[in-house]
Design a protein around this motif. Structure first.
Motif, short mmCIF file in Angstrom:
data_model
loop_
_atom_site.label_atom_id
_atom_site.label_comp_id
_atom_site.label_asym_id
_atom_site.label_seq_id
_atom_site.Cartn_x
_atom_site.Cartn_y
_atom_site.Cartn_z
N ALA A 149 25.73 86.71 22.81
CA ALA A 149 24.52 86.77 21.98
C ALA A 149 24.46 85.58 21.04
CB ALA A 149 24.49 88.08 21.19
N THR A 150 25.57 85.26 20.40
CA THR A 150 25.62 84.12 19.49
C THR A 150 25.30 82.82 20.23
OG1 THR A 150 27.22 85.27 18.09
CG2 THR A 150 27.09 82.88 17.85
N GLN A 151 25.79 82.70 21.45
CA GLN A 151 25.53 81.50 22.25
C GLN A 151 24.03 81.36 22.55
OE1 GLN A 151 27.31 79.00 22.83
NE2 GLN A 151 26.25 77.94 24.47
N ILE A 152 23.36 82.45 22.79
CA ILE A 152 21.91 82.39 23.07
C ILE A 152 21.17 81.84 21.85
CG2 ILE A 152 19.84 83.79 23.44
CD1 ILE A 152 21.50 85.41 25.45
N TYR A 153 21.53 82.28 20.66
CA TYR A 153 20.87 81.76 19.46
C TYR A 153 21.13 80.25 19.32
CZ TYR A 153 20.41 86.71 18.39
OH TYR A 153 20.12 88.05 18.44
N ARG A 154 22.34 79.82 19.65
CA ARG A 154 22.67 78.39 19.59
C ARG A 154 21.84 77.62 20.61
NH1 ARG A 154 25.52 74.24 21.31
NH2 ARG A 154 26.53 75.10 23.13
N ILE A 155 21.65 78.17 21.78
CA ILE A 155 20.84 77.52 22.82
C ILE A 155 19.41 77.31 22.31
CG2 ILE A 155 19.77 77.89 25.08
CD1 ILE A 155 22.52 79.14 25.93
N PHE A 156 18.85 78.30 21.64
CA PHE A 156 17.51 78.13 21.06
C PHE A 156 17.52 77.00 20.04
CE2 PHE A 156 16.22 82.12 22.95
CZ PHE A 156 14.86 81.96 23.11
N ASP A 157 18.56 76.90 19.24
CA ASP A 157 18.61 75.88 18.21
C ASP A 157 18.71 74.47 18.78
OD1 ASP A 157 18.38 77.80 16.27
OD2 ASP A 157 20.51 77.81 15.75
N ILE A 158 19.42 74.29 19.88
CA ILE A 158 19.56 72.95 20.46
C ILE A 158 18.54 72.70 21.57
CG2 ILE A 158 21.98 72.74 19.80
CD1 ILE A 158 22.75 73.37 22.67
N GLY A 159 17.86 73.76 22.03
CA GLY A 159 16.82 73.60 23.04
C GLY A 159 17.32 73.26 24.43
N ASP A 160 18.54 73.66 24.75
CA ASP A 160 19.17 73.31 26.02
C ASP A 160 18.88 74.38 27.07
OD1 ASP A 160 20.75 72.47 28.11
OD2 ASP A 160 22.64 72.59 27.01
N VAL A 161 17.76 74.22 27.80
CA VAL A 161 17.37 75.24 28.77
C VAL A 161 18.39 75.39 29.90
CG1 VAL A 161 14.91 75.11 28.28
CG2 VAL A 161 15.87 73.64 30.04
N ALA A 162 19.09 74.31 30.26
CA ALA A 162 20.08 74.39 31.33
C ALA A 162 21.25 75.30 30.95
CB ALA A 162 20.60 72.99 31.68
#
Length: 134
Positions: free
Chosen positions: A9-22
């Motif tokens: 879950a924490t990783q998903i929030y980080r992905i939103f913050d950096i915008g890394d769709v891959a």
């Protein structure tokens, strides 16, 4: 791959913050069911890619602050967060304003073998809308 549901879950929030769709491939199962997809998008991984890209393209300096994160059993995670950022691109038809934003949301994610297989989410889009249109 981290199989800890809270870490996923924490990783998903980080992905939103950096915008890394891959990077979504690392945390979302191919059979993902999103019960609240963006209107006009699919319920699965591709819909989530579009959502991450939309946030990335509309806001800069995004940061998700996790306000509450707990396991609810059977792989379910409850997360409550606040996203801050600056509205620098078009968001749902509203052109960039350069205004700072801060709004909250709540997610229910079911994690199996280190990947989200089911997702329910509610964002306080009215809070956001008021900030970029007022």
């Amino acid at each position: 791959m981290n199989t800890d549901a809270r870490a996923v879950a924490t990783q998903i929030y980080r992905i939103f913050d950096i915008g890394d769709v891959a990077a979504l491939d690392d945390v979302l199962a191919p059979e993902l069911v999103d019960h609240n997809p963006i209107p006009g998008t699919s319920s699965g991984v591709e819909g989530m890619r579009l959502l991450v890209a939309a946030v990335r393209d509309a806001f800069t300096a995004t940061r998700h602050e996790v306000l509450h994160l707990t396991e609810a059993g059977e792989g379910w995670i409850v997360g409550h967060w606040r996203m801050t950022g600056i509205h620098t691109g078009q968001w749902l038809g509203t052109p960039a304003t350069g205004r700072p934003v801060s709004f909250t949301g709540t997610d229910l994610m079911r994690v199996v073998d280190g990947k989200v297989v089911e997702l329910r989410h509610v964002e306080e889009l009215f809070q956001l809308h008021q900030q970029i249109t007022a």
